[in-house]
Design a protein around this motif. Structure first.
Motif, PDB file in Angstrom:
ATOM      1  N   SER B 245       0.828  -1.202   0.000  1.00  0.00           N
ATOM      2  CA  SER B 245       0.000   0.000   0.000  1.00  0.00           C
ATOM      3  C   SER B 245       0.864   1.254   0.000  1.00  0.00           C
ATOM      4  O   SER B 245       0.587   2.228  -0.707  1.00  0.00           O
ATOM      5  N   VAL B 248       2.601   1.511  -3.559  1.00  0.00           N
ATOM      6  CA  VAL B 248       1.785   2.032  -4.669  1.00  0.00           C
ATOM      7  C   VAL B 248       1.483   3.513  -4.488  1.00  0.00           C
ATOM      8  O   VAL B 248       1.218   4.223  -5.459  1.00  0.00           O
ATOM      9  N   LYS B 249       1.536   3.986  -3.243  1.00  0.00           N
ATOM     10  CA  LYS B 249       1.333   5.420  -3.024  1.00  0.00           C
ATOM     11  C   LYS B 249       2.481   6.202  -3.675  1.00  0.00           C
ATOM     12  O   LYS B 249       2.256   7.240  -4.310  1.00  0.00           O
ATOM     13  N   ALA B 252       1.746   6.193  -7.272  1.00  0.00           N
ATOM     14  CA  ALA B 252       0.690   7.130  -7.654  1.00  0.00           C
ATOM     15  C   ALA B 252       1.239   8.539  -7.845  1.00  0.00           C
ATOM     16  O   ALA B 252       0.828   9.268  -8.752  1.00  0.00           O
ATOM     17  N   PHE B 300      -5.176   4.308  -6.276  1.00  0.00           N
ATOM     18  CA  PHE B 300      -4.030   4.220  -5.355  1.00  0.00           C
ATOM     19  C   PHE B 300      -4.040   5.359  -4.340  1.00  0.00           C
ATOM     20  O   PHE B 300      -3.489   5.237  -3.248  1.00  0.00           O
ATOM     21  N   ARG B 306      -6.522   1.312  -1.603  1.00  0.00           N
ATOM     22  CA  ARG B 306      -5.191   0.712  -1.691  1.00  0.00           C
ATOM     23  C   ARG B 306      -4.872  -0.173  -0.490  1.00  0.00           C
ATOM     24  O   ARG B 306      -3.909  -0.927  -0.515  1.00  0.00           O
ATOM     25  N   LEU B 312      -6.185  -2.956  -4.417  1.00  0.00           N
ATOM     26  CA  LEU B 312      -4.765  -2.944  -4.745  1.00  0.00           C
ATOM     27  C   LEU B 312      -4.495  -3.730  -6.030  1.00  0.00           C
ATOM     28  O   LEU B 312      -3.793  -3.263  -6.934  1.00  0.00           O
ATOM     29  N   SER B 316      -3.571  -2.292  -9.784  1.00  0.00           N
ATOM     30  CA  SER B 316      -2.278  -2.723 -10.315  1.00  0.00           C
ATOM     31  C   SER B 316      -2.439  -3.349 -11.698  1.00  0.00           C
ATOM     32  O   SER B 316      -1.623  -3.114 -12.597  1.00  0.00           O
TER      33      SER B 316
END
Lengths: 253, 396
Positions: B245, B248-249, B252, B300, B306, B312, B316
């Protein structure tokens, strides 16, 4: 620097140049047409004469365009090749060395005129294109195709002199030609120059294209490679050392 | 060492694995056929389409999707963001396997393959070629990753002095392991800079290298997430959701920068009209940007999305799909009008790609089951930041 001036208004479409090319370069006669509307450059057709039915004013006319490698002043194929298989010679011809060619075909992507062709059926294919009869030109002779043209459509000489002559022909024959010498500036200029009486876009030429050479365009990004590599490595080293105290997470024990 | 390795090497045979072995063996046959009989016999490539499926998928998409290796390495090993450490080894492994596949794919695609080593020599002027740099960087980076992996190998293959040698090499390898991908991820975009006024202006830009670089970076977290979810499913583990998480932030934010630069670039080149003209090019471009960048970026950005496995994974998948579509659009959609002619890959072209993927899956399974790749579960309690020191487990 040598070149050839092609005067499309003089070409009668006989195809002698194609025959001369095949004979001098010992190229096989394949199924791909080398004359007419469907004429197409292939690994065996280094030059073709393509027919276009176009309208000029009120009348419908035939025009014949000899196609082959333009032999760029700054060739895209040579700058794209990572094995230096293409070379721009001081005499003008852009020539290919099959011994070092890897066969990646980036030259075929890079060429703005889509000239290089491939021996697709071969086990170890070569890239094929007009070599402008390099060994003849080097000895001061004209390319085979030029030497046989019965119509005076092809003229061999110093590129600068040919360009001057092309402009004189336009000036001395008002109304006969469109006011453009194709190859003077296209992609930085080419050794082969064309004169025409009908707009070039109707004859299969790519018009309104960049006057900047492809190697020059490419150089606008590749010149950053070493500075970015060095600068980025320095920045990363600094970041690595600066944050090292904050953990040491990469060890598993 | 925080864990015990079992005796001997293990490879658990399952139905799926037998299938993957079969796919790989068929592909080996096809590859031998291609090397013996040439590109014309094994592909539908032609003079209008000198580059096709292998370059698009095995090379351009393969390298981009392996971006999870360097983006994770940047966060974990350069910035020492230890919260991402639990996924670092898995990211390195999949990236390394990805690059090995890319090199095999590239070898399949070169017509005069006995000359593959030539570009390692420096010929007069050859360094001006974008491909020269790409070839050098990809080859060197694959070697860097294999050396980095050596440190993991010699935990298992007991050799204290080799382990020490490989560990000592790590800091410079970490630096090189980010510099080289930065160079060649961007250079893969530079390859298409030469297609000025042929590649559709929605994609052609002098900034292509920057777009290729940024997209390979933000696809990294998405790929690490998908690989993590597949590994979790295969080995009955928990997904590392808190780690992913946060990863992916970061992705983003890079997507946001990418999007802003794309819009500035399109505006600068006056292409907004073309964007909505309803052509195939514009529609596929919009699909790529909206479906592959804007939607997953927003997903995200929302914590509740997320932090859920479903959100998630969905976002993705969209991100990865967007990057795949982008590379396909550059190679095929954007060039179609200028190149003319027809190209649709022959079954042998698909077969080689399938075989390479099967090889990667099998190698991944073997390595994960015999080396310390995935973190030990008890050290990553759900919902809590992971421990400062990650320990690993051998699964299977």
């Amino acid at each position: 620097m040598k070149g050839v001036l092609v005067d499309i208004t003089r070409c009668v479409g006989c195809g002698s140049c194609v025959v001369a090319c095949k004979l001098y370069n010992n190229l096989p006669w394949s199924n791909a047409p080398h004359l007419g509307k469907d004429a197409v450059l292939t690994a065996d057709n280094w030059t073709v004469v393509k027919e276009f039915d176009v309208s000029k004013g009120k009348e419908s006319v035939w025009r014949f365009v000899k196609e082959q490698c333009f032999h760029c002043l700054e060739p895209a194929c040579a700058s794209a090749c990572f094995a230096a298989a293409f070379r721009k010679t001081p005499e003008g011809p852009v020539i290919y060395n099959e011994r070092v060619c890897v066969g990646c075909r980036y030259c075929m992507i890079a060429c703005p005129f889509s000239i290089p062709k491939y021996e697709w059926q071969a086990r170890f294919p070569r890239v094929q294109k007009c070599q402008m009869c390099f060994y003849r030109v080097k000895d001061g002779e004209m390319p085979a195709c030029v030497s046989v043209c019965p119509a005076g459509a092809l003229k061999f000489g110093d590129r600068d002199a040919l360009l001057k002559e092309a402009k004189e022909r336009i000036a001395q024959n008002p109304g006969r030609y469109v006011n453009h010498v194709y190859g003077e500036k296209e992609y930085g200029g080419t050794c082969w120059l064309y004169l025409s009486d009908v707009p070039f876009e109707q004859l299969g030429f790519r018009t309104h294209v960049s006057t900047e050479s492809i190697p020059h365009v490419s150089e606008r990004v590749t010149k950053w490679t070493l500075p970015v590599a060095g600068g980025w490595a320095a920045v990363l080293t600094a970041l690595y050392l600066a944050t090292k105290g904050s953990g040491g997470a990469e060890k598993s024990h | 060492m925080a864990y015990e390795f079992p005796e001997g090497w293990r490879f658990r045979m399952t139905g799926w694995r037998k299938f993957f072995i079969l796919v790989f063996l068929v592909a080996v046959g096809v590859m031998i056929y291609r090397l013996v009989y040439g590109l014309g016999a094994a592909t539908h490539l032609n003079d209008q389409w000198p580059w096709g499926w292998w370059i698009a998928v095995d090379v351009l998409i393969g390298v981009a999707l392996a971006g999870g290796g360097y983006s994770t390495a940047f966060l974990v090993h350069i910035l020492h963001r230890k919260q991402f450490a639990p996924v670092a080894r898995a990211a390195l492994l999949t990236s390394m396997l990805g690059y090995i596949l890319v090199l095999i794919g590239l070898f399949m695609d070169i017509g005069r393959w006995y000359n593959f080593w030539r570009p390692f020599l420096v010929y007069p002027g050859s360094w001006h070629s974008v491909l020269f740099e790409v070839f050098w960087c990809i080859s060197l980076y694959t070697m860097v990753q294999v050396l980095e992996f050596g440190s993991i190998v010699f935990e298992r293959v007991k050799s204290d002095w080799l382990k020490r040698v490989f560990d000592a090499m790590l800091p410079p390898l970490f630096i090189l392991g980010v510099v080289l991908p930065t160079l060649h991820q961007s250079s893969l975009g530079s390859l298409y800079v030469v297609t000025v006024d042929r590649l559709d202006p929605l994609w052609w830009s002098i900034a292509l290298p920057i777009f290729f670089l940024l997209s390979s970076f933000f696809v990294g977290p998405a790929m690490v997430t998908l690989e993590g979810s597949l590994a979790a499913k295969a080995y009955g583990r928990q997904m590392e959701i808190p780690v992913l998480s946060r990863l992916v932030k970061v992705g983003a934010w890079v997507m946001f920068i990418y999007l802003v630069l794309k819009l500035i670039d399109l505006g600068y080149r006056n292409q907004f009209g073309h964007l909505f003209d309803g052509s195939l090019e514009s529609n596929l471009f919009l699909l790529e940007i909206v479906g592959g960048v804007i939607v997953p970026m927003i997903m995200f950005a929302i914590p509740s999305v997320r932090n859920s496995a479903g959100g998630l994974i969905t976002a993705s998948v969209l991100t990865v799909g967007g990057v795949i579509l982008n590379r396909m659009n550059v190679v095929f959609t954007g060039m179609a009008a200028a190149m003319g002619g027809h190209y649709f890959p022959k079954w042998t072209e698909f077969m080689v790609t399938a075989g390479l993927i099967a090889l990667a899956v099998l190698a991944y399974c073997f390595l994960v089951e015999n080396f310390a790749i995935l973190p030990a579960e008890e050290h990553v309690p759900a919902g809590k930041p992971s421990e400062a020191h990650t320990s690993y487990t051998v699964v299977g």
